[in-house]
Design a protein around this motif. Structure first.
Motif: not given
Length: 356
Positions: A227-234
């Motif tokens: 899930p951390q891969w999406t942190d920049p998008l969020l």
């Protein structure tokens, strides 16, 4: 005249019922469209990195979400076997007549756009994150687009996709390319359609439907594992989470994607509804992420259109709804096991298998 009027009324009610059934899920899922953008195309990732432990994935929130998903599948089965389900199927058949008639043409045109776009972008093998310095790859992909002009040369494009998939696997590894079995399904579809084949009496559309389902179920596990891969998008677009915590949002996005993907291999009305919802999610993500997302997802969007227009029927019984929890749970367990055990085998050498 009375019979004609009754028939028209039934058709109108079926169409309205279809619209009313589709509207709430589309509104609910609109906020998760951003999670359907392939994160590897827009954010840094490390496939060899340690995934989140299963004890963290299989938490109480995950269990509640999965339970809700099972209830939705069971409701879909029960509704499909009712007169309402028949009316919805008839309405879908009428609305998608042209798409059904021209499915092959749509696939050829969309894939032609896809390969021409890859040629224009340059340095890409099939998907945006598969970079290459091999100069002839873009020209090879342009040649595959040209072969789609004629039906007789479609098998050449199919064979070329298999070659590109194998070439990318040699460069990036089996685990990375496990994200994209839909390409192999599309390749088989092109070969079978071009040669008029029906292997083992299975329709080419069913083959690509199964590979699309496998692709999306695998991608949903990746949302839980990394899930951390999406942190920049969020962080850049906090409105995407609709007020939920990033962790809960990614869990929900993964469960929604897994459920809709599983639905693609379920009963006819359920899978057609799922294809419509998934297609709407992918299209809405294009407005958020632009032309890279449009090019990368164009192939699966046209496949979903073909599935939504498929008028194949099958008898739906009460036992289909009763078996939904077992089949869904089994699929969930299989994909979690394949992902975690496969990752451990390829990158850790079974140094420490995940503990549930």
């Amino acid at each position: 005249m009375a019979r004609v009027s009754a028939l028209r009324l039934t058709r109108r009610l079926g169409t309205r019922a279809l619209a009313s059934l589709a509207a709430p899920p589309l509104a609910l899922l609109a906020g998760t469209s951003s999670a359907s953008a392939h994160v590897k195309w827009f954010c840094a990732y490390d496939v060899a990195g340690q995934p989140r432990g299963l004890e963290q994935v299989l938490c109480a929130d995950f269990e509640w979400l999965a339970g809700l998903a099972i209830l939705c599948l069971m409701f879909g089965c029960l509704a499909e076997g009712s007169p309402l389900g028949g009316a919805l199927m008839n309405a879908l058949d009428r609305v998608t007549t042209r798409i059904r008639t021209d499915t092959e043409l749509l696939v050829r045109a969309t894939l032609g756009f896809f390969f021409v776009s890859l040629w224009g972008m340059g340095g890409i093998i099939l998907t945006p994150e598969l970079k290459t310095d091999v100069a002839w790859i873009p020209w090879f992909q342009l040649g595959l687009a040209a072969c789609l002009i004629w039906r007789r040369t479609m098998p050449i494009t199919g064979a070329g996709i298999v070659f590109l998939f194998s070439f990318a696997t040699a460069q990036y590894g089996v685990f990375h390319l496990a994200d994209y079995p839909v390409f192999l399904g599309v390749a088989v579809y092109l070969i079978c359609q071009g040669l008029g084949l029906k292997p083992f009496d299975i329709r080419p559309l069913d083959i690509v439907r199964w590979t699309a389902a496998v692709t999306l179920m695998w991608a949903s596990v990746e949302k839980w594992a990394y899930p951390q891969w999406t942190d920049p998008l969020l962080a850049a677009k906090p409105q995407m989470t609709m007020g939920a915590t990033p962790e809960l949002f990614m869990q929900a996005a993964g469960v929604i994607e897994f459920t809709l993907a599983f639905a693609l291999i379920w009963t006819p009305l359920v899978r057609r509804t799922s294809a419509i919802i998934l297609g709407a999610i992918f299209v809405s993500a294009v407005f958020e992420f632009g032309k890279v997302d449009a090019i990368g997802h164009s192939g699966i969007i046209v496949v979903l259109l073909g599935i939504a227009a498929d008028d194949a029927r099958a008898a739906v019984r009460m036992r289909d709804a009763a078996w939904a929890p077992a089949y869904y749970g089994g699929a969930l367990a299989i994909f979690l096991a394949l992902y975690y055990v496969g990752h451990e085998a390829l990158y850790e050498g079974f140094a420490g298998l995940p503990v549930i």
